[in-house]
Design an enzyme around this catalytic site. Structure first.
Site, mmCIF file in Angstrom:
data_model
loop_
_atom_site.group_PDB
_atom_site.id
_atom_site.type_symbol
_atom_site.label_atom_id
_atom_site.label_comp_id
_atom_site.label_asym_id
_atom_site.label_seq_id
_atom_site.Cartn_x
_atom_site.Cartn_y
_atom_site.Cartn_z
ATOM 1 N N ASP B 183 28.708 23.312 -57.026
ATOM 2 C CA ASP B 183 28.509 22.139 -56.172
ATOM 3 C C ASP B 183 28.458 20.839 -56.964
ATOM 4 O O ASP B 183 28.619 19.762 -56.405
ATOM 5 C CB ASP B 183 27.165 22.236 -55.429
ATOM 6 C CG ASP B 183 27.240 23.170 -54.245
ATOM 7 O OD1 ASP B 183 28.348 23.571 -53.857
ATOM 8 O OD2 ASP B 183 26.168 23.500 -53.713
ATOM 9 N N HIS B 184 28.139 20.936 -58.243
ATOM 10 C CA HIS B 184 27.882 19.715 -59.007
ATOM 11 C C HIS B 184 29.108 19.177 -59.714
ATOM 12 O O HIS B 184 29.321 17.977 -59.740
ATOM 13 C CB HIS B 184 26.767 19.959 -60.027
ATOM 14 C CG HIS B 184 25.494 20.410 -59.390
ATOM 15 N ND1 HIS B 184 24.898 19.723 -58.365
ATOM 16 C CD2 HIS B 184 24.727 21.506 -59.589
ATOM 17 C CE1 HIS B 184 23.802 20.357 -57.975
ATOM 18 N NE2 HIS B 184 23.685 21.444 -58.700
#
Lengths: 421, 416
Positions: B183-184
């Site tokens: 997600d990052h």
């Protein structure tokens, strides 16, 4: 409102998003994955290798486990879709050749240590004066300037200094890195974004940019909420156990491991405890009804060793009777997040990835084989990802690329004989 | 560095003039549009108090006090955006959303596939009002296929992608990255790259398109060689901890203090000798058994124990500086506190920015790790929005609604 004004449905063209963009990528530790993204969307990416070959050619694994410059699978993957020229950038004559190539390029991607390209008179300032729309992307461990600019770095060291390493591993031992050169890849991904942003600007107003990417800083983007935890609550986040609380984390099962997130806190997870317990009850797990007691919906209880042990007693016999695929299927039926820890072999069996035609076959001329590898990392309807050609052999395109830049084939031979290319 | 809350947009920002209707929430969606916002895109975050972006309720909170406008996790991912509250489940909401979209260049969402369609905001619907829209959907498995309706988090994406399985110490359960890594970085960077490429295509051809990003697929793309090792050689790689092929030793060693560590990678014989010198050339380490890279690799576990016994009493930063002075790749395993308080390189790059948030006060944000020179722009301009902070502003600017219409729509439960 003008809702009815427009008519046309979705466009159907199969265009090439990065058509006409010419990229010169200096082979090195950094830049390969950035170049790969450009090649996949149709840019013409030329890899500049030293006459002895890019170091990625020595990186395993190898076709048939036989190390050889044309056998590196890392190279075959990262450089698929690109062309290769050889050029000695240490040699003044080689630098002249590079300048001539660069004048016709839209983008240069390089990952030499800070200052090295400038010392060869091939830095951004050297090249942009006569070519103001040039986008010049430099990827380094720490950036172009600063107190640590001369530090030696590897992927492990960058993960350490960027703060991600501290969060990985087990609380009872040293921090453990995430697999697979993620620091280098993070820098490459951000470099691709920065380069693309700069291309949009250069195409709009003719002004290029020098994109400065620091891998350590890229890694720092991956520490999730750890910076805010420290600033807002004075709490320093640490690595957590494989199962921080009952119902959350990595569990063994019959043929491997699964990851489950059925806890009563965290991001939107409260609704997942009940269905998970229902799965256990329906599966005839002894003692599963116990898990419906209200205490199981409080983190104060589920995070205790006692709770974890009590949960394991119910869950583990169930898990060990089932494969990760069976547990995954059950979780989908009961609607809570549980996922197999896929192995690379599992990926090839995934019905989902099969349905999506994710893996592609790319020829490998040196062995005559075909290499099955990951394909499009995203799907663009109108301008799909394509791998136009296999990764190049060393200097494969010297005789194709140099002549249009005013080098006759004789001169190309001559440069080769002198070891410049 | 503290910037004023209303700093003027730098005309040099490359995405100035690009409008994004942002239906993203939680992880990948919010980070992707943040990347665009930081570089000048005008991002309107569409959210609702009737079903909150769960990051608004996620720790950490300013002073540890829970509140929907106090989450640092939310703030980090939503700076530079405006917040419009719009209850998409209300029958009157759709036409407002479409009006916003009609004036946008990009629509972004990371709902479970099918959600936007159910809201009447699928790609085909949107094309009716904005045929050249760039429409990106981000989900765990992509928008079609037998598992497409399965939702997940960054951790589950890493699990499904084999990244989790491959990370950790041999003989122990896999440990992953310790975060929701996909997600990052992997998913937002791939998503942003795809959107930018689509913007270029549109500027050349006038055509928009749909982008479908499966988080698993962009994450697996980062472990290509492990996939090839299996498809070509039939080899399923296993976890190798901090060991790296071709480097010996490569490891993380204890230093003075609680949970203090240093990472060291020895890439050649020269740096091995430099490490020995720095550690005082103890007899056990200078033995012939460790003279060559191959022998060091063969005896790496024993070697690591011996090195650890020599680093244990050393100050991590002092040791790093001394090793670096000798040309050895070494780095302190830094905590978030170290990154903010101590790291002089991140300070030099102005990575941490403090912005004045209406409820959280002066609070920390991270700048994008790319500088677009020669005159880098101020990319962080506005703190994260309060819930619905810009509802009236957006209604006036982008939807052409008057005050009384807005009041009515709030009363009717639409703009909430």
């Amino acid at each position: 409102m003008e809702l009815s004004r427009a008519k046309a449905g979705p466009p159907q063209d199969r265009g090439v998003a990065l058509e006409g963009i010419r990229v010169l990528e200096v082979a090195g530790t950094f830049g390969a994955y950035a170049g790969r993204l450009f090649a996949g969307l149709g840019a013409d990416v030329v890899l500049v290798e030293p006459p002895c070959g890019a170091t990625a050619r020595t990186a395993g694994p190898f076709v048939g486990d036989a190390p050889a410059p044309e056998n590196s699978l890392t190279f075959a993957y990262l450089h698929a879709g690109k062309r290769s020229v050889t050029l000695d950038l240490e040699n003044p004559e080689g630098q002249q050749v590079f300048r001539r190539l660069a004048a016709a390029m839209d983008v240069i991607i390089e990952g030499e240590p800070a200052g090295v390209m400038a010392s060869r008179h091939l830095g951004y300032e050297d090249l942009s004066a006569a070519h103001p729309s040039l986008v010049y992307t430099s990827i380094t461990p720490f950036g172009q300037t600063g107190p640590c600019v001369g530090y030696q770095a590897t992927d492990l060291v960058l993960l350490a200094l960027g703060g991600l390493l501290y969060l990985g591993g087990y609380p009872d031992s040293e921090p453990v890195r995430v697999y697979g050169d993620q620091a280098i890849l993070a820098a490459d991904q951000y470099a691709a974004v920065g380069t693309m942003l700069s291309i949009l600007g250069a195409e709009a107003n003719g002004r290029g940019r020098h994109v400065d990417v620091a891998a350590q800083e890229c890694v720092a983007m991956a520490i999730e909420n750890a910076a805010q935890y420290f600033e807002l609550e004075g709490h320093v986040r640490r690595r957590v156990p494989p199962r921080p609380e009952a119902g959350r984390g990595v569990y063994e099962c019959r043929d491997g491991y699964i990851h489950m997130m059925a806890v009563p806190r965290g991001v939107g997870a409260a609704r997942y405890w009940q269905p998970m317990v229902q799965m256990l009850i329906d599966g005839g797990s002894e003692g599963a009804e116990e898990l419906l007691k209200p205490q199981w919906l409080t983190a104060e209880w589920t995070a205790t060793e006692e709770a974890k042990a009590a949960f394991d007693e119910v869950f583990m016999p169930f898990a060990m009777r089932h494969t990760k695929a069976q547990l995954y299927e059950a979780a989908q039926e009961y609607h809570f997040p549980l996922c197999p820890l896929s192995t690379p072999a599992d990926l090839l069996q995934s019905p989902q990835l099969k349905h999506r035609d994710y893996f592609i076959d790319v020829p490998h001329p040196a062995s005559g084989r075909s290499l099955k590898m990951p394909g499009a990392p995203f799907k663009l309807d109108a301008t799909p990802w394509r791998v136009q050609r296999p990764a190049p052999m060393l200097g494969e395109h010297n005789r194709e690329i140099y002549p249009p830049f005013g080098f006759s084939l004789d001169e190309v031979e001559d440069l080769a004989a002198k070891g410049v290319i | 560095m503290v910037l004023s809350q209303h700093a003027v947009d730098d005309p040099n920002l490359p995405l100035r003039g690009v409008r994004v209707a942002d239906f993203g929430w939680i992880g990948v969606g919010s980070y992707t549009t943040k990347l665009l916002a930081d570089h000048g895109a005008e991002v309107t975050k569409i959210e609702t108090s009737t079903y909150l972006d769960s990051l608004r309720n996620a720790a950490p909170f300013k002073d540890g006090i829970k509140g929907i406008n106090r989450s640092g996790y939310f703030a980090e991912r939503n700076a530079n955006k405006r917040s419009l509250t719009l209850n998409l489940k209300h029958p009157s909401a759709r036409s407002l959303a479409l009006r916003l979209i009609a004036g946008s260049d990009v629509v972004a969402n990371n709902f479970t596939p099918g959600t936007m369609e159910r809201l009447g905001l699928g790609y085909e619907d949107v094309c009716q009002v904005r045929p050249d829209i760039i429409y990106i959907s981000m989900s765990m498995h992509g928008s079609d296929g037998p598992e497409s309706r399965q939702s997940g988090y960054g951790l589950t994406v890493a699990a499904a992608s084999a990244l989790y399985y491959l990370s950790g110490t041999p003989g122990r359960e896999p440990s992953g990255s310790g975060t929701n890594y996909p997600d990052h970085i992997p998913s937002p960077c791939h998503a942003a790259f795809a959107v930018l490429a689509a913007l270029r295509h549109r500027s050349r051809t006038g055509r928009g398109q749909r982008i479908d990003l499966a988080e698993t697929e962009s994450t697996i793309a980062l472990i290509g060689p492990a996939v090839l090792d299996f498809t070509v050689n039939g080899c399923v790689q296993i976890r190798s901890g901090n060991k790296v092929k071709g480097a010996a030793p490569s490891g993380v060693y204890p230093c003075l203090g609680e949970d203090r560590w240093i990472a060291i990678t020895i890439v050649d014989d020269e740096s091995w000798r430099a490490l020995l010198d720095e550690l005082g050339s103890p007899e056990a380490l200078t033995s012939a058994a460790f003279a060559s890279s191959v022998s060091r690799q063969d005896h790496e576990d024993e070697l690591n124990r011996l090195i650890a016994s020599r680093t244990r009493g050393r100050d991590a930063y002092d040791l790093m500086e001394r090793l670096q002075a000798r040309g050895v790749a070494a780095g302190v395993v830094q905590t978030a506190e170290d990154l903010i308080v101590r790291d002089c390189q991140l300070k030099h790059r102005n990575h941490w920015i403090w912005l004045d948030h209406p409820e959280m006060g002066r609070s920390i944000y991270s700048a994008q790790p790319i500088r677009l020179g020669p005159r880098p722009q101020e990319t962080l301009r506005k703190p994260a929005p309060l819930l619905g902070q810009h509802t009236r502003e957006v209604c006036a600017d982008l939807l052409g609604l008057g005050e009384s219409e807005v009041d009515q729509l709030i009363n009717d439960g639409v703009l909430i």
